[in-house]
Design an enzyme around this catalytic site. Structure first.
Site, PDB file in Angstrom:
ATOM      1  N   LYS A  50      60.417 -17.608  29.456  1.00 47.31           N
ATOM      2  CA  LYS A  50      59.446 -18.543  28.864  1.00 47.31           C
ATOM      3  C   LYS A  50      60.032 -19.286  27.664  1.00 47.31           C
ATOM      4  N   CYS A  75      46.060  -7.901  15.259  1.00 45.81           N
ATOM      5  CA  CYS A  75      47.421  -7.680  15.760  1.00 45.81           C
ATOM      6  C   CYS A  75      48.217  -6.741  14.855  1.00 45.81           C
ATOM      7  N   MET A  76      48.517  -7.221  13.635  1.00 41.00           N
ATOM      8  CA  MET A  76      49.413  -6.461  12.773  1.00 41.00           C
ATOM      9  C   MET A  76      48.708  -5.749  11.623  1.00 41.00           C
ATOM     10  N   MET A 100      51.115  -2.941  19.973  1.00 43.01           N
ATOM     11  CA  MET A 100      49.658  -2.934  20.013  1.00 43.01           C
ATOM     12  C   MET A 100      49.033  -1.644  20.556  1.00 43.01           C
ATOM     13  N   GLY A 158      54.120  -9.129  16.752  1.00 46.78           N
ATOM     14  CA  GLY A 158      53.811  -9.867  17.970  1.00 46.78           C
ATOM     15  C   GLY A 158      54.133 -11.340  17.894  1.00 46.78           C
ATOM     16  N   GLN A 159      53.589 -12.005  16.872  1.00 46.95           N
ATOM     17  CA  GLN A 159      53.707 -13.456  16.815  1.00 46.95           C
ATOM     18  C   GLN A 159      54.941 -13.865  16.022  1.00 46.95           C
TER      19      GLN A 159
HETATM   20  N1  LIG Z   1      41.916  -8.286  25.319  1.00 48.78           N
HETATM   21  C1  LIG Z   1      42.806  -8.510  24.374  1.00 48.78           C
HETATM   22  N2  LIG Z   1      42.600  -9.475  23.460  1.00 48.78           N
HETATM   23  C2  LIG Z   1      43.546  -9.701  22.498  1.00 48.78           C
HETATM   24  C3  LIG Z   1      44.700  -8.904  22.425  1.00 48.78           C
HETATM   25  C4  LIG Z   1      44.884  -7.885  23.391  1.00 48.78           C
HETATM   26  O1  LIG Z   1      45.885  -7.151  23.393  1.00 48.78           O
HETATM   27  N3  LIG Z   1      43.910  -7.709  24.318  1.00 48.78           N
HETATM   28  N4  LIG Z   1      45.622  -9.146  21.457  1.00 48.78           N
HETATM   29  C5  LIG Z   1      45.215  -9.818  20.232  1.00 48.78           C
HETATM   30  C6  LIG Z   1      46.412 -10.296  19.538  1.00 48.78           C
HETATM   31  S1  LIG Z   1      47.578  -9.136  19.131  1.00 48.78           S
HETATM   32  C7  LIG Z   1      46.628 -11.580  19.251  1.00 48.78           C
HETATM   33  S2  LIG Z   1      47.977 -12.019  18.302  1.00 48.78           S
HETATM   34  C8  LIG Z   1      45.666 -12.619  19.630  1.00 48.78           C
HETATM   35  C9  LIG Z   1      46.268 -13.963  19.989  1.00 48.78           C
HETATM   36  O2  LIG Z   1      45.208 -14.829  20.192  1.00 48.78           O
HETATM   37  P1  LIG Z   1      45.246 -16.379  19.923  1.00 48.78           P
HETATM   38  O3  LIG Z   1      46.018 -16.717  18.733  1.00 48.78           O
HETATM   39  O4  LIG Z   1      43.830 -16.809  19.941  1.00 48.78           O
HETATM   40  O5  LIG Z   1      45.959 -16.893  21.266  1.00 48.78           O
HETATM   41  P2  LIG Z   1      46.989 -18.066  21.504  1.00 48.78           P
HETATM   42  O6  LIG Z   1      46.947 -18.438  22.937  1.00 48.78           O
HETATM   43  O7  LIG Z   1      48.303 -17.672  20.982  1.00 48.78           O
HETATM   44  O8  LIG Z   1      46.375 -19.234  20.631  1.00 48.78           O
HETATM   45  C10 LIG Z   1      47.167 -20.163  19.993  1.00 48.78           C
HETATM   46  C11 LIG Z   1      46.463 -21.503  20.072  1.00 48.78           C
HETATM   47  O9  LIG Z   1      47.207 -22.461  19.309  1.00 48.78           O
HETATM   48  C12 LIG Z   1      47.497 -23.593  20.117  1.00 48.78           C
HETATM   49  N5  LIG Z   1      48.789 -24.103  19.679  1.00 48.78           N
HETATM   50  C13 LIG Z   1      49.999 -23.943  20.235  1.00 48.78           C
HETATM   51  N6  LIG Z   1      50.955 -24.523  19.502  1.00 48.78           N
HETATM   52  C14 LIG Z   1      50.347 -25.069  18.448  1.00 48.78           C
HETATM   53  C15 LIG Z   1      50.815 -25.804  17.314  1.00 48.78           C
HETATM   54  O10 LIG Z   1      52.003 -26.066  17.165  1.00 48.78           O
HETATM   55  N7  LIG Z   1      49.887 -26.183  16.409  1.00 48.78           N
HETATM   56  C16 LIG Z   1      48.563 -25.930  16.574  1.00 48.78           C
HETATM   57  N8  LIG Z   1      47.736 -26.330  15.660  1.00 48.78           N
HETATM   58  N9  LIG Z   1      48.100 -25.250  17.650  1.00 48.78           N
HETATM   59  C17 LIG Z   1      48.975 -24.816  18.557  1.00 48.78           C
HETATM   60  C18 LIG Z   1      47.505 -23.070  21.521  1.00 48.78           C
HETATM   61  O11 LIG Z   1      47.267 -24.109  22.449  1.00 48.78           O
HETATM   62  C19 LIG Z   1      46.409 -22.020  21.501  1.00 48.78           C
HETATM   63  O12 LIG Z   1      45.154 -22.553  21.770  1.00 48.78           O
HETATM   64  O13 LIG Z   1      44.894 -12.139  20.745  1.00 48.78           O
HETATM   65  C20 LIG Z   1      44.213 -10.949  20.468  1.00 48.78           C
HETATM   66  N10 LIG Z   1      43.323 -10.671  21.576  1.00 48.78           N
HETATM   67  N1  LIG Z   2      55.106 -12.200  27.231  1.00 47.69           N
HETATM   68  C1  LIG Z   2      54.434 -12.081  26.087  1.00 47.69           C
HETATM   69  N2  LIG Z   2      55.030 -11.543  25.014  1.00 47.69           N
HETATM   70  C2  LIG Z   2      54.339 -11.409  23.878  1.00 47.69           C
HETATM   71  C3  LIG Z   2      53.003 -11.874  23.751  1.00 47.69           C
HETATM   72  C4  LIG Z   2      52.409 -12.482  24.901  1.00 47.69           C
HETATM   73  O1  LIG Z   2      51.258 -12.921  24.885  1.00 47.69           O
HETATM   74  N3  LIG Z   2      53.146 -12.551  26.045  1.00 47.69           N
HETATM   75  N4  LIG Z   2      52.312 -11.710  22.596  1.00 47.69           N
HETATM   76  C5  LIG Z   2      52.991 -11.274  21.389  1.00 47.69           C
HETATM   77  C6  LIG Z   2      52.038 -10.577  20.522  1.00 47.69           C
HETATM   78  S1  LIG Z   2      51.055 -11.503  19.475  1.00 47.69           S
HETATM   79  C7  LIG Z   2      51.954  -9.228  20.461  1.00 47.69           C
HETATM   80  S2  LIG Z   2      50.851  -8.508  19.372  1.00 47.69           S
HETATM   81  C8  LIG Z   2      52.880  -8.380  21.204  1.00 47.69           C
HETATM   82  C9  LIG Z   2      52.203  -7.191  21.886  1.00 47.69           C
HETATM   83  O2  LIG Z   2      53.158  -6.418  22.502  1.00 47.69           O
HETATM   84  P1  LIG Z   2      52.812  -5.005  23.145  1.00 47.69           P
HETATM   85  O3  LIG Z   2      51.982  -4.236  22.247  1.00 47.69           O
HETATM   86  O4  LIG Z   2      54.095  -4.404  23.572  1.00 47.69           O
HETATM   87  O5  LIG Z   2      51.995  -5.450  24.449  1.00 47.69           O
HETATM   88  P2  LIG Z   2      50.565  -5.031  25.038  1.00 47.69           P
HETATM   89  O6  LIG Z   2      50.641  -5.410  26.477  1.00 47.69           O
HETATM   90  O7  LIG Z   2      49.464  -5.592  24.244  1.00 47.69           O
HETATM   91  O8  LIG Z   2      50.391  -3.441  24.905  1.00 47.69           O
HETATM   92  C10 LIG Z   2      51.415  -2.518  24.723  1.00 47.69           C
HETATM   93  C11 LIG Z   2      51.211  -1.233  25.444  1.00 47.69           C
HETATM   94  O9  LIG Z   2      50.178  -0.457  24.855  1.00 47.69           O
HETATM   95  C12 LIG Z   2      49.852   0.490  25.844  1.00 47.69           C
HETATM   96  N5  LIG Z   2      48.677   1.287  25.477  1.00 47.69           N
HETATM   97  C13 LIG Z   2      47.407   1.176  25.902  1.00 47.69           C
HETATM   98  N6  LIG Z   2      46.641   2.162  25.353  1.00 47.69           N
HETATM   99  C14 LIG Z   2      47.449   2.915  24.585  1.00 47.69           C
HETATM  100  C15 LIG Z   2      47.272   4.082  23.787  1.00 47.69           C
HETATM  101  O10 LIG Z   2      46.189   4.641  23.656  1.00 47.69           O
HETATM  102  N7  LIG Z   2      48.351   4.553  23.118  1.00 47.69           N
HETATM  103  C16 LIG Z   2      49.570   3.980  23.229  1.00 47.69           C
HETATM  104  N8  LIG Z   2      50.580   4.510  22.557  1.00 47.69           N
HETATM  105  N9  LIG Z   2      49.782   2.897  23.999  1.00 47.69           N
HETATM  106  C17 LIG Z   2      48.735   2.366  24.665  1.00 47.69           C
HETATM  107  C18 LIG Z   2      49.718  -0.366  27.075  1.00 47.69           C
HETATM  108  O11 LIG Z   2      49.810   0.416  28.235  1.00 47.69           O
HETATM  109  C19 LIG Z   2      50.854  -1.349  26.909  1.00 47.69           C
HETATM  110  O12 LIG Z   2      51.980  -0.988  27.679  1.00 47.69           O
HETATM  111  O13 LIG Z   2      53.531  -9.144  22.205  1.00 47.69           O
HETATM  112  C20 LIG Z   2      54.138 -10.332  21.732  1.00 47.69           C
HETATM  113  N10 LIG Z   2      54.931 -10.810  22.816  1.00 47.69           N
HETATM  114  S1  SF4 Z   3      61.449 -15.172  20.855  1.00 51.85           S
HETATM  115 FE1  SF4 Z   3      60.434 -13.886  22.397  1.00 51.85          FE
HETATM  116  S2  SF4 Z   3      59.625 -15.332  23.891  1.00 51.85           S
HETATM  117 FE2  SF4 Z   3      61.172 -16.438  22.697  1.00 51.85          FE
HETATM  118  S3  SF4 Z   3      63.061 -16.192  23.862  1.00 51.85           S
HETATM  119 FE3  SF4 Z   3      63.004 -14.543  22.351  1.00 51.85          FE
HETATM  120  S4  SF4 Z   3      62.113 -12.828  23.465  1.00 51.85           S
HETATM  121 FE4  SF4 Z   3      61.624 -14.683  24.649  1.00 51.85          FE
HETATM  122 MO   LIG Z   4      49.542 -10.184  18.393  1.00 51.44          MO
END
Ligand SMILES: Nc1nc2c(c(=O)[nH]1)N[C@H]1C(S)=C(S)[C@@H](COP(=O)(O)OP(=O)(O)OC[C@H]3O[C@@H](n4cnc5c(=O)[nH]c(N)nc54)[C@H](O)[C@@H]3O)O[C@H]1N2
Ligand SMILES: Nc1nc2c(c(=O)[nH]1)N[C@H]1C(S)=C(S)[C@@H](COP(=O)(O)OP(=O)(O)OC[C@H]3O[C@@H](n4cnc5c(=O)[nH]c(N)nc54)[C@H](O)[C@@H]3O)O[C@H]1N2
Ligand code: SF4
Ligand SMILES: [Mo]
Length: 752
Positions: free
Chosen positions: A78, A170-171, A338, A375-376
């Site tokens: 990606k 997230c964090m 996460m 994550g981000q």
């Molecule tokens: N069920 C479930 N829900 C989750 C989570 C989960 O594990 N499970 N994880 C949570 C976590 S860890 C996170 S970090 C959040 C992420 O949740 P969000 O931050 O809501 O998700 P994104 O899709 O990253 O949203 C980014 C937005 O910014 C826009 N965008 C992209 N580039 C730019 C730019 O350059 N400028 C501006 N202004 N906008 C831009 C994108 O189009 C998008 O709409 O989700 C949370 N929600």
């Molecule tokens: N491709 C991709 N990469 C990303 C993102 C994305 O949207 N797409 N988002 C970015 C962001 S903002 C974040 S926060 C990170 C998240 O990165 P990760 O946290 O690695 O990803 P997740 O898929 O949210 O969940 C991680 C794991 O938690 C496990 N889990 C569920 N329940 C439990 C539990 O009770 N205990 C433990 N120990 N584990 C459990 C799930 O099985 C899963 O494998 O990824 C970042 N990187």
């Molecule tokens: S910053 Fe994350 S998404 Fe971008 S190339 Fe590296 S591993 Fe892939």
């Molecule tokens: Mo995140």
């Protein structure tokens, strides 16, 4: 810095050959088409890979890995496919407003009209209900300059601490974990530790899909050094466990017992590092009362491997083995994400990981560290460091601390008492306050809460009720449906700014091309908006992002976040610099807190490590008991639902969904279910399966696979046509206020 094509090819020949995952996708435009290469950071994950953007004329044509950054030229798929995202058909290129309320259509207007429309509503809200009637909801994907500026505008300009953002989702638990244990946020280690670690303890992180380039580095390390052991602890057998020597399956939400069990074994068998913990550690219970080492041992008596097996389902001898490998390796590195943070006891789980390092002394040396994966791309640098959350102020300061407020007031040149002493609303409370009408106007930047908040049926009410001004690049983001004003934002390499990734590394993305259409850099949008909304222009004296960086760098001087030495000029030349970095000739820091490595530790300090985050220099091992999740499975809702990511999509897929190769890999959401459960419920691959929770029910096609342990089902959350967050509760961690997205109870049945 721009590179000529020849320089680029010379630098990267070897790296490109290695770029296995990025390779095929790069062929489309080919290096011969780019006229210059502009340095930046990948738009996506907290790995923070360096990129070079190839530009021809006024167009970006190609993205490649930066051979000089930590990723050594590699990118995941990606990351290498960012170009089609820039030119997606639904890019928002004009300011839009809804004149007649939420139900009316979005209309194109001039910048002036859009800015005034939003500003007038903010002025009215403040006039009728006071400063706390407005809020900012930001993002770990916003640029550092944007987050720093918004924080200043809201806290010192509007005088409200209602500044929060998606890092709360997230964090937040990792932040609170570092703060409670070490007294200071942010990890002490870096990616360099991957090359020396001999035990990787990966818990609650699907590194292979969420941080692919870091996973590659672990896999390579293991391949070249067979003594390296990888332990993966996760209730799903993810792609990450492919390289594991030991995969620990456990009941979701029982990590606290597992981690205490490992500590029990380590102390019982005297595998601890006595000298280390006597010198550097104090023990404390949940109330913050000091405890002795003996009392800690007595507390752990409840966590015998047999007892842990009862709670977690992990065989007792697996707990024994994991503890032994962790304690006895020459250098243990913990990685988590996460699975640990998104939990109602996420902070405690973070503390218990730190405990393992502190009792064994696996910290403060190469390869040994508790390294929380971010994550981000800019949650660390942009939000944690700048303090853009409801309880924080820049560089580790707290809203509740009078001295800290005074320091910021002095620095920002505002009268004493300007910054409010009361914390603002954390995310869940903010959307509740919006629904109640307490917060009447919100500015949302670079995040898509209508898709990603927990308990969506409840929290979209906040977006329906409050006035919503937002920045966006793409029309199909769910939150646009609720917007009263949409400011078109310049995307990624159309503007410039700094990201700070997992390893305290700050790196600059330089502007490679012009903002599309009428879109603008967000620092410009924020400044124009603030001025119209009545913020004192003296607070926003900047010409551009570089000026804001200059102020922020100066503010960090002398703080435990000191990066005064990281000038814009240095960032243009280097592919990232790791703070602390107090002077312009300092190369950046790999081992934080270590004498001779960390410039903030005096060279003549009596101890080799100085944990300067805490007043007595002693860090804390906490006596944290196991507690179950908020909503475990029960007789009526017998399964656990967990949610998360897939490798090819970024969160809400507003970007990755535009790339055919990525979309094809994961066209829509599904539910993973274990074959044993599927057999019992007569569910076959592809059958429509209903998930019914206490909030809602939804149907997904089944993927019958042994990824999930029996009793657990998993849904990815990228699909806007299946908003899985409607199924979730919004219970949060008591300390960090991070929601428990990883666990809720559900019924599972085949659709009739
Ligand atoms: N069920 C479930 N829900 C989750 C989570 C989960 O594990 N499970 N994880 C949570 C976590 S860890 C996170 S970090 C959040 C992420 O949740 P969000 O931050 O809501 O998700 P994104 O899709 O990253 O949203 C980014 C937005 O910014 C826009 N965008 C992209 N580039 C730019 C730019 O350059 N400028 C501006 N202004 N906008 C831009 C994108 O189009 C998008 O709409 O989700 C949370 N929600
Ligand atoms: N491709 C991709 N990469 C990303 C993102 C994305 O949207 N797409 N988002 C970015 C962001 S903002 C974040 S926060 C990170 C998240 O990165 P990760 O946290 O690695 O990803 P997740 O898929 O949210 O969940 C991680 C794991 O938690 C496990 N889990 C569920 N329940 C439990 C539990 O009770 N205990 C433990 N120990 N584990 C459990 C799930 O099985 C899963 O494998 O990824 C970042 N990187
Ligand atoms: S910053 Fe994350 S998404 Fe971008 S190339 Fe590296 S591993 Fe892939
Ligand atoms: Mo995140």
């Amino acid at each position: 810095m721009t590179f000529s094509r020849r320089e680029f090819l010379k630098n990267s020949a070897a790296a490109v050959a290695l770029s296995a995952i990025g390779g095929p996708a790069l062929a489309a435009s080919g290096p011969q088409t780019a006229e210059k290469w502009v340095k930046g950071v990948c738009r996506y994950c907290g790995t923070g890979c360096g990129v070079l953007v190839g530009v021809k004329g006024d167009k970006a044509v190609e993205v490649r890995g930066d051979p000089n950054n930590h990723n050594a030229g590699l990118l995941c798929l990606k990351g290498s496919l960012l170009i089609p995202v820039i030119y997606a058909e639904d890019r928002i290129t004009e300011p839009l407003i809804r004149r007649g309320g939420k139900k009316s259509p979005l209309e194109k207007v001039t910048w002036d009209e859009a800015l005034e429309f939003a500003a007038s509503r903010f002025r009215e809200a403040i006039k009728s209900k006071g400063p706390d009637a407005v809020a900012y909801y930001g993002s770990g994907q916003a640029l550092t300059e944007e987050s720093y500026l918004a924080n200043k505008i809201w806290k010192a300009g509007f005088r409200t601490n209602n500044v929060d953002g998606n890092p709360r989702l997230c964090m937040a638990s990792a932040v609170a974990g570092y703060l409670t244990t070490f007294g200071k946020d942010e990890p002490m280690g870096t990616y360099n530790d991957f090359d020396s670690a001999t035990c990787f303890f990966i818990i609650g992180s699907n590194t292979s899909e969420a941080h692919p380039i870091l996973f590659e580095r672990i896999a390579k390390r293991k391949q070249s050094s067979p003594e390296v052991k990888v332990i993966v602890a996760d209730p799903r057998r993810t792609n990450t466990s492919r390289i594991a020597d030991m995969h620990i399956f456990f009941k979701p939400g029982t990590d606290l017992a597992l981690l205490n069990g490992m500590a029990h074994v380590i102390l019982r068998d005297e595998m601890d590092n006595n000298r280390f913990h006597q010198r550097y550690v104090i023990f404390m219970d949940n109330e913050g009362k000091p405890k002795t080492f003996e009392e800690y041992k007595a507390f752990l008596a409840d966590y015998t491997p047999a007892k842990v097996q009862e709670i977690t389902g992990v065989p007792a001898d697996t707990v024994e083995k994991a503890a032994k490998i962790f304690a006895e390796s020459s250098a243990s590195l913990s990685l988590w994400c996460m699975g640990i943070n998104q939990r109602t006891r996420g902070v405690w789980a973070n503390n218990l990981i730190h405990n393992l390092h502190l009792i064994t002394g696996h910290i403060g040396k190469k390869g040994a560290s508790p390294l929380s994966l971010t994550g981000q791309p800019n949650a660390c640098g942009g939000v944690r460091d700048t303090g853009s959350l409801a309880h924080l102020l820049p560089a580790g300061r707290m809203v509740a601390n009078e001295q800290h407020r005074k320091e910021m007031e002095k620095f920002w040149g505002v009268p004493e008492g300007t910054i409010q002493p009361k914390m603002g609303h954390h995310t869940v409370a903010l959307f509740e306050a919006m629904a109640k009408g307490d917060v009447q106007a919100v500015f949302i930047h670079c995040t898509n809460p209508a898709h990603t908040l927990p308990h969506l049926n409840k929290h979209t009410k906040g977006l329906e009720t409050a006035f919503v001004a937002m920045t966006e690049c793409f029309m199909d983001a769910e939150t646009v449906k609720y917007a009263d004003v949409v400011f078109p934002a310049a995307f990624w390499c159309e503007t410039e700014g700094v990201y700070g990734c997992t390893e305290r590394r700050y790196a600059l993305t330089e502007q490679a091309i012009k903002p599309m259409g009428n879109s603008r850099p967000v620092v410009q949008i924020l400044m124009d908006f603030a001025q119209k909304a009545g913020v004192d222009p003296k607070l926003i004296p900047y010409k551009n992002a570089a000026d804001i960086w200059e102020e922020w760098r100066t503010l960090s001087k002398g703080s435990p976040y000191d990066f005064y030495g990281i000038t814009r000029e240095r960032l243009k030349k280097a592919s990232g610099i790791k703070w602390p970095c107090p002077t312009e000739d300092h190369p950046g820091t790999n081992l934080r807190y270590v004498r001779g490595e960390d410039p903030l530790v005096p060279k003549d300090h009596p101890n080799p490590i100085s944990f300067y985050g805490r007043p007595d220099g002693k860090v804390v091992v906490y006596l944290r008991p196991h507690q179950p999740p908020f909503e475990p499975a029960d007789a009526d809702y017998p399964f656990v639902l967990t949610t998360g990511r897939v490798i090819d999509h970024w969160h809400t897929a507003t970007m990755t969904g535009k790339v055919p190769e990525l979309k094809k890999a994961y066209p829509s959401a599904y539910v993973e279910i274990n074959p044993q459960d599927a057999a019992k419920l007569n569910i076959r691959n592809g059958d429509q399966v209903v998930l019914e929770t206490k909030r809602d029910k939804m149907t997904f096609p089944a993927r019958v696979t042994d990824t999930c342990m029996p009793g657990l089902v998993f849904c990815p959350f990228f699909d806007k046509n299946k908003l899985v967050n409607r199924l979730f509760h919004d219970a949060t961690d008591a300390a960090s206020r991070e929601p428990e997205y990883k666990i809720c109870s559900t019924k599972v049945y085949k659709q009739a």
